[in-house]
Motif scaffolding. Structure first.
Motif, PDB file in Angstrom:
ATOM      1  N   LEU A  55       0.819  -1.209   0.000  1.00  0.00           N
ATOM      2  CA  LEU A  55       0.000   0.000   0.000  1.00  0.00           C
ATOM      3  C   LEU A  55       0.856   1.265   0.000  1.00  0.00           C
ATOM      4  O   LEU A  55       0.392   2.329  -0.421  1.00  0.00           O
ATOM      5  N   THR A  56       2.088   1.136   0.446  1.00  0.00           N
ATOM      6  CA  THR A  56       2.994   2.288   0.477  1.00  0.00           C
ATOM      7  C   THR A  56       3.739   2.480  -0.844  1.00  0.00           C
ATOM      8  O   THR A  56       3.810   3.599  -1.369  1.00  0.00           O
ATOM      9  N   VAL A  57       4.282   1.398  -1.396  1.00  0.00           N
ATOM     10  CA  VAL A  57       5.107   1.522  -2.612  1.00  0.00           C
ATOM     11  C   VAL A  57       4.312   1.290  -3.886  1.00  0.00           C
ATOM     12  O   VAL A  57       4.792   1.605  -4.985  1.00  0.00           O
ATOM     13  N   GLY A  58       3.094   0.775  -3.766  1.00  0.00           N
ATOM     14  CA  GLY A  58       2.298   0.472  -4.946  1.00  0.00           C
ATOM     15  C   GLY A  58       2.477  -0.970  -5.382  1.00  0.00           C
ATOM     16  O   GLY A  58       3.579  -1.530  -5.295  1.00  0.00           O
ATOM     17  N   LEU A  59       1.388  -1.578  -5.820  1.00  0.00           N
ATOM     18  CA  LEU A  59       1.408  -2.992  -6.215  1.00  0.00           C
ATOM     19  C   LEU A  59       2.101  -3.164  -7.558  1.00  0.00           C
ATOM     20  O   LEU A  59       1.778  -2.480  -8.529  1.00  0.00           O
ATOM     21  N   ARG A  60       3.064  -4.065  -7.605  1.00  0.00           N
ATOM     22  CA  ARG A  60       3.701  -4.509  -8.849  1.00  0.00           C
ATOM     23  C   ARG A  60       3.364  -5.987  -9.013  1.00  0.00           C
ATOM     24  O   ARG A  60       3.219  -6.701  -8.035  1.00  0.00           O
ATOM     25  N   TRP A  61       3.287  -6.452 -10.243  1.00  0.00           N
ATOM     26  CA  TRP A  61       2.826  -7.830 -10.421  1.00  0.00           C
ATOM     27  C   TRP A  61       3.737  -8.861  -9.746  1.00  0.00           C
ATOM     28  O   TRP A  61       3.249  -9.898  -9.274  1.00  0.00           O
ATOM     29  N   PRO A  62       5.077  -8.624  -9.613  1.00  0.00           N
ATOM     30  CA  PRO A  62       5.883  -9.612  -8.885  1.00  0.00           C
ATOM     31  C   PRO A  62       5.524  -9.734  -7.405  1.00  0.00           C
ATOM     32  O   PRO A  62       5.904 -10.709  -6.754  1.00  0.00           O
ATOM     33  N   HIS A  63       4.783  -8.736  -6.886  1.00  0.00           N
ATOM     34  CA  HIS A  63       4.342  -8.863  -5.493  1.00  0.00           C
ATOM     35  C   HIS A  63       3.395 -10.044  -5.306  1.00  0.00           C
ATOM     36  O   HIS A  63       3.293 -10.590  -4.200  1.00  0.00           O
ATOM     37  N   LEU A  64       2.699 -10.429  -6.365  1.00  0.00           N
ATOM     38  CA  LEU A  64       1.722 -11.521  -6.252  1.00  0.00           C
ATOM     39  C   LEU A  64       2.395 -12.880  -6.085  1.00  0.00           C
ATOM     40  O   LEU A  64       2.055 -13.630  -5.158  1.00  0.00           O
ATOM     41  N   PRO A  65       3.372 -13.243  -6.961  1.00  0.00           N
ATOM     42  CA  PRO A  65       4.078 -14.507  -6.679  1.00  0.00           C
ATOM     43  C   PRO A  65       4.876 -14.439  -5.379  1.00  0.00           C
ATOM     44  O   PRO A  65       5.061 -15.466  -4.718  1.00  0.00           O
ATOM     45  N   LEU A  66       5.320 -13.232  -5.000  1.00  0.00           N
ATOM     46  CA  LEU A  66       6.005 -13.091  -3.711  1.00  0.00           C
ATOM     47  C   LEU A  66       5.067 -13.456  -2.575  1.00  0.00           C
ATOM     48  O   LEU A  66       5.452 -14.181  -1.643  1.00  0.00           O
ATOM     49  N   LEU A  67       3.825 -12.986  -2.642  1.00  0.00           N
ATOM     50  CA  LEU A  67       2.843 -13.314  -1.613  1.00  0.00           C
ATOM     51  C   LEU A  67       2.579 -14.811  -1.585  1.00  0.00           C
ATOM     52  O   LEU A  67       2.497 -15.424  -0.507  1.00  0.00           O
ATOM     53  N   GLY A  68       2.451 -15.416  -2.762  1.00  0.00           N
ATOM     54  CA  GLY A  68       2.234 -16.863  -2.820  1.00  0.00           C
ATOM     55  C   GLY A  68       3.382 -17.629  -2.188  1.00  0.00           C
ATOM     56  O   GLY A  68       3.166 -18.565  -1.401  1.00  0.00           O
ATOM     57  N   ALA A  69       4.623 -17.227  -2.497  1.00  0.00           N
ATOM     58  CA  ALA A  69       5.797 -17.892  -1.917  1.00  0.00           C
ATOM     59  C   ALA A  69       5.873 -17.655  -0.414  1.00  0.00           C
ATOM     60  O   ALA A  69       6.273 -18.546   0.341  1.00  0.00           O
ATOM     61  N   TRP A  70       5.445 -16.480   0.016  1.00  0.00           N
ATOM     62  CA  TRP A  70       5.462 -16.132   1.439  1.00  0.00           C
ATOM     63  C   TRP A  70       4.499 -17.019   2.223  1.00  0.00           C
ATOM     64  O   TRP A  70       4.827 -17.538   3.288  1.00  0.00           O
ATOM     65  N   LEU A  71       3.300 -17.226   1.676  1.00  0.00           N
ATOM     66  CA  LEU A  71       2.290 -18.029   2.370  1.00  0.00           C
ATOM     67  C   LEU A  71       2.654 -19.513   2.357  1.00  0.00           C
ATOM     68  O   LEU A  71       2.581 -20.189   3.388  1.00  0.00           O
ATOM     69  N   THR A  72       3.026 -20.024   1.188  1.00  0.00           N
ATOM     70  CA  THR A  72       3.394 -21.442   1.136  1.00  0.00           C
ATOM     71  C   THR A  72       4.707 -21.693   1.880  1.00  0.00           C
ATOM     72  O   THR A  72       4.900 -22.757   2.470  1.00  0.00           O
ATOM     73  N   GLY A  73       5.588 -20.698   1.874  1.00  0.00           N
ATOM     74  CA  GLY A  73       6.841 -20.829   2.613  1.00  0.00           C
ATOM     75  C   GLY A  73       6.608 -20.923   4.108  1.00  0.00           C
ATOM     76  O   GLY A  73       7.304 -21.670   4.807  1.00  0.00           O
ATOM     77  N   TYR A  74       5.615 -20.183   4.584  1.00  0.00           N
ATOM     78  CA  TYR A  74       5.274 -20.277   6.005  1.00  0.00           C
ATOM     79  C   TYR A  74       4.794 -21.686   6.348  1.00  0.00           C
ATOM     80  O   TYR A  74       5.212 -22.274   7.355  1.00  0.00           O
ATOM     81  N   LEU A  75       3.927 -22.229   5.511  1.00  0.00           N
ATOM     82  CA  LEU A  75       3.415 -23.577   5.751  1.00  0.00           C
ATOM     83  C   LEU A  75       4.540 -24.608   5.655  1.00  0.00           C
ATOM     84  O   LEU A  75       4.597 -25.562   6.443  1.00  0.00           O
ATOM     85  N   PHE A  76       5.435 -24.417   4.689  1.00  0.00           N
ATOM     86  CA  PHE A  76       6.588 -25.314   4.572  1.00  0.00           C
ATOM     87  C   PHE A  76       7.446 -25.259   5.834  1.00  0.00           C
ATOM     88  O   PHE A  76       7.854 -26.298   6.365  1.00  0.00           O
TER      89      PHE A  76
END
Length: 220
Positions: A11-32
């Protein structure tokens, strides 16, 4: 603790499309990491082998894509490795609820603010205020939640929580009026709610509301 740093930074820097796979990796990485630490704790990796593959594969694929786009993210790898090592040590000792382990997890989470800035091609200083606000909030939450559940009735933890929230409110005064208002509310929460018997679910709901207020304050 997973979504707030990502959202606050985006919300501060603005959404870039690589933020989306980053979020996916962040969530699955937590579960891993959860199942990895379970394997370390129980010393029986075979029991969670399926989960490790289920969450490890998408983490590697999505994370690899983001690293391909932003290889400078590798600069964060040593910090995450060191913090994960703290988690591993506590898992082996079966002391996952220790304060040090909680703070290591908070640090991992809050670093995501800088990671999101780097993904957007922005210098870390762009999200410095956001990082301080998010880190101050989650450290305070660790202390507060302990006074509500595992350390309920512990006067030492209660005093530490109150003292910390006073300091964080003073810090927020330099970060902006909106953040000061949020941290004053958090101080009241830390002082008043431990005197009442709330269920873990009720504690969780209050933290969701606090997280929303924090996100609003960091975007003003």
């Amino acid at each position: 603790m997973l979504l707030v740093p990502w959202l606050a930074a985006v919300l501060t820097v603005g959404l870039r499309w690589p933020h989306l796979p980053l979020l996916g990796a962040w969530l699955t990485g937590y579960l891993f990491s959860y199942y990895l630490l379970q394997a370390v704790k129980t010393r029986r990796p075979g029991r969670v082998r399926a989960q490790l593959w289920t969450y490890g594969a998408p983490t590697a694929l999505l994370g690899g894509l983001v690293l391909l786009l932003r290889p400078e993210l590798l600069w964060y790898a040593p910090a995450y490795a060191a913090l994960l090592a703290v988690n591993v040590v506590h898992a082996r000792r079966r002391t996952e609820r220790a304060l040090g382990n909680d703070l290591a997890s908070v640090a991992q989470s809050c670093l995501m603010v800088f990671v999101c800035a780097t993904v957007a091609g922005q210098p870390p200083g762009t999200v410095g205020t956001v990082f301080l606000a998010v880190a101050a909030y989650f450290i305070g939450t660790v202390l507060y939640v302990k006074t509500m559940i595992r350390e309920r009735g512990n006067s030492t933890y209660y005093r530490a929580s109150i003292g910390y929230h006073i300091i964080s409110a003073a810090l927020a005064a330099f970060l902006g009026l909106a953040l000061l208002g949020v941290f004053l509310l958090l101080l009241v929460r830390a002082a008043v709610l431990p005197r009442h018997r709330l269920t873990p679910k009720q504690v969780g709901v209050t933290e969701i509301l606090a997280s929303v207020l924090l996100l609003l304050a960091t975007t003003i």
